[in-house]
Design an enzyme around this catalytic site. Structure first.
Site, PDB file in Angstrom:
ATOM      1  N   GLY A  14       0.828  -1.206   0.000  1.00  0.00           N
ATOM      2  CA  GLY A  14       0.000   0.000   0.000  1.00  0.00           C
ATOM      3  C   GLY A  14       0.858   1.250   0.000  1.00  0.00           C
ATOM      4  CB  ALA A  15       1.898   3.474  -2.423  1.00  0.00           C
ATOM      5  N   GLY A  16      -0.588   4.528   0.134  1.00  0.00           N
ATOM      6  CA  GLY A  16      -1.305   5.714   0.607  1.00  0.00           C
ATOM      7  C   GLY A  16      -0.454   6.374   1.682  1.00  0.00           C
ATOM      8  N   GLY A  17      -1.061   7.268   2.432  1.00  0.00           N
ATOM      9  CA  GLY A  17      -0.292   7.995   3.451  1.00  0.00           C
ATOM     10  C   GLY A  17       0.378   7.073   4.460  1.00  0.00           C
ATOM     11  CB  ALA A  18      -0.848   4.193   6.441  1.00  0.00           C
ATOM     12  N   GLY A  19       1.264   3.792   4.189  1.00  0.00           N
ATOM     13  CA  GLY A  19       2.351   2.998   3.610  1.00  0.00           C
ATOM     14  C   GLY A  19       3.580   3.848   3.328  1.00  0.00           C
ATOM     15  CG  PHE A 118     -12.855  19.197  10.596  1.00  0.00           C
ATOM     16  CD1 PHE A 118     -12.251  20.043   9.693  1.00  0.00           C
ATOM     17  CD2 PHE A 118     -13.381  17.995  10.142  1.00  0.00           C
ATOM     18  CE1 PHE A 118     -12.177  19.700   8.352  1.00  0.00           C
ATOM     19  CE2 PHE A 118     -13.314  17.640   8.805  1.00  0.00           C
ATOM     20  CZ  PHE A 118     -12.714  18.490   7.901  1.00  0.00           C
ATOM     21  CG  ASP A 219      -7.457  -5.809  -1.656  1.00  0.00           C
ATOM     22  OD1 ASP A 219      -8.681  -5.575  -1.578  1.00  0.00           O
ATOM     23  OD2 ASP A 219      -6.823  -5.738  -2.719  1.00  0.00           O
ATOM     24  CD  GLN A 238     -16.758   8.847  10.479  1.00  0.00           C
ATOM     25  OE1 GLN A 238     -15.845   9.173   9.725  1.00  0.00           O
ATOM     26  NE2 GLN A 238     -16.780   9.183  11.747  1.00  0.00           N
ATOM     27  CG  HIS A 240     -18.649  12.540   5.740  1.00  0.00           C
ATOM     28  ND1 HIS A 240     -19.403  13.651   5.462  1.00  0.00           N
ATOM     29  CD2 HIS A 240     -17.427  12.981   6.073  1.00  0.00           C
ATOM     30  CE1 HIS A 240     -18.650  14.733   5.634  1.00  0.00           C
ATOM     31  NE2 HIS A 240     -17.446  14.352   6.004  1.00  0.00           N
ATOM     32  CG  LEU A 250     -16.650  13.524   1.847  1.00  0.00           C
ATOM     33  CD1 LEU A 250     -17.566  12.612   2.633  1.00  0.00           C
ATOM     34  CD2 LEU A 250     -15.278  13.530   2.459  1.00  0.00           C
ATOM     35  CD  GLU A 253     -16.856  16.881  10.270  1.00  0.00           C
ATOM     36  OE1 GLU A 253     -17.405  15.774  10.154  1.00  0.00           O
ATOM     37  OE2 GLU A 253     -16.014  17.131  11.129  1.00  0.00           O
ATOM     38  NE  ARG A 284     -16.571  13.321   9.507  1.00  0.00           N
ATOM     39  CZ  ARG A 284     -15.433  13.160   8.879  1.00  0.00           C
ATOM     40  NH1 ARG A 284     -14.965  11.946   8.682  1.00  0.00           N
ATOM     41  NH2 ARG A 284     -14.760  14.194   8.453  1.00  0.00           N
ATOM     42  CG  HIS A 351     -16.191   9.031   5.128  1.00  0.00           C
ATOM     43  ND1 HIS A 351     -15.687   9.460   3.919  1.00  0.00           N
ATOM     44  CD2 HIS A 351     -15.456   9.658   6.075  1.00  0.00           C
ATOM     45  CE1 HIS A 351     -14.702  10.322   4.136  1.00  0.00           C
ATOM     46  NE2 HIS A 351     -14.531  10.442   5.440  1.00  0.00           N
ATOM     47  NE  ARG A 393     -11.788   8.808  10.208  1.00  0.00           N
ATOM     48  CZ  ARG A 393     -11.789   9.878   9.418  1.00  0.00           C
ATOM     49  NH1 ARG A 393     -11.160  10.995   9.767  1.00  0.00           N
ATOM     50  NH2 ARG A 393     -12.429   9.855   8.259  1.00  0.00           N
ATOM     51  CG  LEU A 399      -5.922  13.106   6.135  1.00  0.00           C
ATOM     52  CD1 LEU A 399      -6.112  14.520   5.573  1.00  0.00           C
ATOM     53  CD2 LEU A 399      -5.319  12.193   5.068  1.00  0.00           C
TER      54      LEU A 399
END
Ligand SMILES: Cc1cc2nc3c(=O)[nH]c(=O)nc-3n(C[C@H](O)[C@H](O)[C@H](O)COP(=O)(O)OP(=O)(O)OC[C@H]3O[C@@H](n4cnc5c(N)ncnc54)[C@H](O)[C@@H]3O)c2cc1C
Length: 580
Positions: A14-19, A118, A219, A238, A240, A250, A253, A284, A351, A393, A399
């Site tokens: 995975g190459a999103g923010g976490a990966g 927020f 996955d 959740q 939204h 989306l 918010e 939410r 969401h 959340r 993020l």
């Protein structure tokens, strides 16, 4: 099938923010690869709009303890409080680090990072809405993803783009590596690695109306679940409040953070009745329930009375264009409405997964509800459940979660790799997957058992029976539907038998994970006889701290789900009635 062999110390799936954040931590000390089914900058993190919270106190007095208080209260007291303390305390350095890596945050006149309001974030433990979300217009996730990817590229991190991991090899409780499918060629790749981090994102595609990308099919959680690893708190999904009507796209918010107001068909600002102190900026779960309640009371707008309005018209063109340019564009493009002049039709949209792969605060994957861990396997981001979000959340905390706990998972990989030796994994590791794929290729296609048909029935029925409000009746109904879909899935067929970009084959395998996510969601929801956070049982409307101050752990038990429970880790905040 052609099988290619690779040898690494560590793999990040995975190459999103976490990966990417995990990769930045791990890359300097090991032979590391990031494997991703999407090109990295197409990961869903790039779609995140509104912001990332940290108590920087750039606009007003703030401190991380207030952020922690809000997060715990927002979670309906199900979050593990020691983990929440880490999240909120490390948030401040995490934002500064991103700034130093070049993230173009929006700025105040003073030049400091701008912060906006927020839902659920307050100062002084509920006194008033807080300016805590750091943002880059309404493209915060896009900027985070680009910044982290550039950092990885500058460090020389090795990427396998458009490779889909479809199997993990664990022997005697120890990780040996993964097997991936090369999407462009259909070749299989065996990656020997003693540390693997799963950062595969969420699974919003179990529902019909969703803000999630098509690729968010669970996955990582699915692969581990099929290997006997439990999934934590799956009943908490959740919704939204403000998805574009029918499409689910989306509208952040941030729109309400900047002053947007929700109105029913009579133009009434109904949130005044549901959350008198912070109104449209309630968490939410509460706002989505309020919308659903307005709609079922006949206060929804439109010919079917099935949506409400998000009204930005009083904010003025300049503020809208400066602070919310992307969502304004979405509304113009997809609903042909001009948000500067007219209110926007919205409805709640699936969401975010609060539940997922159970981990400790260092990203180590738990093998059971008693605290056992699997050596060498880590998880971070939306795929994981630490748990910092508990039953609900707060906006902008994901993020934050992906960078704080992505970094920690990366550090754990470093510690583990430096204290262990490589152990071989040979080409035969691809046999299981190779047989599975051959099975799909050989079976004759029938439309009755097509991927699209089973998947859309899954999404429609989850939407109907397991959404914002649930009851024994709807969940029993859904259990039966799922067991029928599971039987039919055993005969699923595909029409495309080619090796080049065979998305139908991959979607057939993803559907198995979606069914796992739905099974565990429904079984956990049926067993939780209370209402807490995003989980609302019409037949058990109250929170029950005596029986259910616990995390659920769903284990695979043949075609059914076995549940165990683990106590919530409390801290300085005693569970209270949740009023806003
Ligand atoms: C529209 C939208 C707006 C949002 N806005 C905000 C916001 O303003 N603030 C906030 O805090 N949160 C927001 N969120 C939530 C937040 O963006 C996500 O929870 C978070 O970005 C998830 O990051 P991640 O790294 O865990 O996963 P993702 O960014 O989803 O990345 C998943 C990665 O896993 C890879 N992958 C998946 N399966 C496989 C496989 N089998 N093999 C190989 N690779 C695989 C994909 O290619 C991808 O690279 C928003 C979410 C959405 C959908």
């Amino acid at each position: 099938m052609k099988i290619v062999k690779h040898s690494f110390d560590g793999i990040i799936v995975g190459a999103g923010g976490a990966g990417l954040r995990a990769a930045i931590e791990a890359a300097p000390t090991m032979k590391l690869a990031v494997i991703t089914k999407l090109y990295p900058t197409r990961s869903h993190t790039g779609a995140a709009q509104g912001g990332m919270s940290a108590a920087l106190a750039n606009v007003e007095e703030d401190n991380w303890n207030w952020h922690a208080f809000d997060t715990v209260k927002g979670s309906d007291y199900l979050a593990d409080q020691p983990a929440v303390d880490i999240l909120c305390k490390e948030a401040i350095d995490a934002v500064v680090e991103l700034e130093h890596w070049g993230l173009p945050f929006s700025r105040l006149e003073s030049g400091k990072i701008a912060q906006r309001r927020f839902g659920g974030h307050t100062v002084k433990e509920g006194a008033a809405p807080a300016f805590r979300a750091c943002y880059a217009a309404d493209r915060t996730g896009h900027m985070i993803l680009q910044t982290l990817y550039q950092k990885c590229v500058s460090m020389g991190v090795e990427f396998f783009d458009e490779f889909q991991v479809l199997d993990i090899k664990i022997e005697d409780g120890v990780c040996k590596g993964v097997v991936a499918y090369e999407i462009a060629t259909g070749d299989l790749h065996v990656f020997e690695a003693r540390a693997v981090t799963f950062a595969t994102g969420g699974f919003g595609k179990i529902f019909k109306v969703s803000s999630n990308a098509h690729s968010l099919t669970g996955d990582g959680p699915g692969m581990l679940y099929q290997k006997g690893i439990p999934l934590e708190d799956m009943e908490f999904y959740q919704f939204h409040p403000t998805g574009i009507y029918r499409l689910g796209i989306l509208l952040s918010e941030a729109a309400r953070g900047e002053g947007g107001i929700l109105r029913n068909k009579d133009g009434e600002r109904f949130m005044e009745r549901y959350a008198p102190s912070i109104k449209d900026l309630a968490p939410r779960d509460m706002v989505s329930r309020a919308i659903a309640t307005e709609i079922s009371a006949g206060n929804g707008a439109g010919p079917n009375n099935d949506y409400v309005f998000l009204d930005l018209t009083h904010l003025g063109e300049e503020a809208i264009m400066k602070k919310l340019p992307d969502i304004t564009d979405f509304v113009r493009t997809y609903v042909k409405i001009e948000p500067i002049n007219d209110p926007i039709p919205v409805q709640p949209t699936a969401h975010y997964a609060m539940g997922g792969i159970p981990t400790d605060v260092n990203g180590r994957v738990l093998s059971d509800h008693k605290g056992g861990v699997i050596e060498g396997v880590y998880a971070a981001g939306e795929a994981a459940c630490v748990s910092v979000h508990g039953a609900n959340r707060l906006g902008t905390n994901s993020l934050l979660d992906i960078v704080v706990f992505g970094k920690r998972a990366g550090q754990s990989m470093v510690d583990y790799v430096s204290s262990t030796k490589a152990s071989p994994l040979n080409e035969s590791a691809a046999d299981d997957l190779s047989n599975k794929i051959s099975g799909f290729m050989e079976k004759e296609h029938t439309t009755e058992f097509s991927v699209a048909k089973i998947r859309s029935e899954l999404q429609d029925s989850m939407e109907e029976n397991a959404k914002i409000f649930r009851s024994k009746e709807t969940l029993d109904n859904q259990t039966e539907i799922l067991s029928d879909l599971r039987e039919r899935y055993k005969n699923v067929t595909i029409s495309d038998k080619s090796k080049v970009f065979n998305s139908e084959l991959l979607e057939a395998i993803e559907l198995d994970y979606l069914l796992d996510m739905a099974d565990t969601t429904v079984a956990s929801a049926l067993a939780r006889k209370e209402s807490r956070g995003a989980h609302s049982r019409e037949d058990y409307p109250d929170r029950d701290d005596t029986k259910f101050m616990k995390h659920s752990f769903a284990f695979k038990n043949g075609d059914s789900v076995k549940l165990e429970y683990k106590d919530v880790e409390l801290g300085k905040y005693e569970p209270m009635e949740r009023k806003y």
